[in-house]
Design an enzyme around this catalytic site. Structure first.
Site: not given
Ligand code: NAD
Ligand code: ZN
Length: 341
Positions: A40, A43, A287
């Site tokens: 975040t 971003h 979430y």
């Molecule tokens: P990150 O962006 O570091 O990791 C995401 C990974 O997904 C990357 O390594 C990327 O290469 C990979 N990826 C891209 N395309 C892909 C595909 N087709 N198949 C498999 N992998 C693929 O994110 P993070 O910090 O580990 O967080 C994980 C996710 O969770 C993010 O989308 C983030 O926004 C989300 N998130 C959600 C919450 C919530 O409360 N819902 C909280 C924190 C993070």
């Protein structure tokens, strides 16, 4: 005090002299010792569309941290000066139906530390004492500083029974690889992790994945069959935010499979709804962290031997914060820690 702020509406983040936050009667004043950088924050750094619509400028950002209690409001109970704490970054209203029922993670009026109110990339942070989590001694400062994203992994991974199950994790970011470790720790059989980034897949292997699959080069279903799986995955943890990853997950689930969705897609996502219906899949959105059950589970997992240390790949002094953000932006990192002392 020293703080990292979004002080201009363009790409970047800057070290500023910010006012020390004021302590209310139900609050703790925390002296920050370790910060870690979240996706975040990246971003916000990049100033993408979401950030432009969400973050008021100027704003001190950051929400992954640990520190020491140095001040307490007059009404605070259960803490003392010197306590080591981390904290839940979702500040809930306390008066909506879900809050009143104790389901704080479902509050409709959540405010985010370092998003809607001053954050933890700062010498001092003020949060309601209710949101603070007192850290057991066995939990190191480094691990405590990543409790927020570890909590996302725990909340998602423990959504469904994993004992003896074949688990698919899409996305080997910091949260995906922590989820792999949790799944193995609690007794999953196969934990297959996919990504399109080999650095991150190596990290997943270090964190205990039974098999990693670069879906840009390899066929996921063939890899699953090589592990002896003939019927599909029992549980899916979507942790990439990628539409194609989610669609692929739906395809390879066994009938009756269960999916927990944490990854946040940036646009519309298409999946085969007939698969969901005729194969009776369960899909649950996730979430944040469950308040505060997830926090107790996190502490217990670490106390029972879960070792998260491989996920911390970089460490810098807070004055070198730009190097930390550069490491995050490169895609060649796990968690990046910034030290204040
Ligand atoms: P990150 O962006 O570091 O990791 C995401 C990974 O997904 C990357 O390594 C990327 O290469 C990979 N990826 C891209 N395309 C892909 C595909 N087709 N198949 C498999 N992998 C693929 O994110 P993070 O910090 O580990 O967080 C994980 C996710 O969770 C993010 O989308 C983030 O926004 C989300 N998130 C959600 C919450 C919530 O409360 N819902 C909280 C924190 C993070
Ligand atoms: Zn509420």
């Amino acid at each position: 005090m020293k703080a990292l702020a979004k002080s201009e509406a363009r790409e970047g983040i800057w070290m500023v002299d910010a006012p020390t936050p004021e302590l209310g009667h139900n609050d703790l004043l925390i002296k920050i010792r370790r910060s870690s950088i979240c996706g975040t924050d990246v971003h916000i750094y990049k100033w993408d569309e979401w950030a432009q619509h969400t973050i008021p400028v100027p704003m001190v950002v950051g929400h992954e941290y640990m520190g020491t209690v140095v001040g307490m409001g007059s009404e605070v109970q259960g803490f003392k000066i010197g306590d080591r704490v981390s904290g839940e970054g979702h500040i809930t209203c306390g008066h909506c139906r879900n809050c009143r029922a104790g389901r704080r993670h479902l509050c409709r009026n959540t405010k985010g530390v370092g998003v809607n109110r001053p954050g933890s990339f700062a010498e001092y942070l003020v949060i309601p004492a209710f949101n603070a989590f007192k850290l057991p001694d066995e939990i190191s400062d480094d691990i405590a500083s990543i409790f927020d994203p570890f909590g996302n992994a725990v909340h998602t991974a423990l959504q469904f029974d994993l004992v003896g199950e074949d688990v698919l994790i899409t996305g080997a970011g910091p949260i995906g690889v922590m989820a792999a470790k949790i799944a193995r720790h609690v007794g999953a059989r196969n934990v297959v992790v996919t990504d399109i980034n080999d650095y991150r897949l190596e990290l997943a292997a270090k964190m205990g994945a039974t098999r990693t699959v670069n879906v840009a080069k390899e066929d996921l279903w063939t890899a699953a069959q090589e592990l002896g799986m003939t019927e599909g995955f029992d549980v899916g943890l979507e942790m990439s935010g990628s539409g194609p990853a989610f669609a692929q997950m739906v395809e390879v689930m066994n009938n009756g499979g269960k999916i927990a969705l944490l990854g946040i897609p940036s646009g519309e996502v298409k999946i085969n709804w007939n698969d969901v219906i005729f194969r009776m899949l369960t899909i649950k959105g996730i979430y944040g962290r469950e308040m505060f059950e997830t926090w107790y589970k996190m502490a217990a997992l670490v106390q029972s031997g879960l070792d998260l240390s491989p996920v911390i790949t970089h460490r810098f002094s807070i004055d070198d914060y730009q190097k930390g953000f550069d490491a995050m932006l490169s895609g060649q990192s796990g968690k990046v820690i910034l030290e204040w002392d």
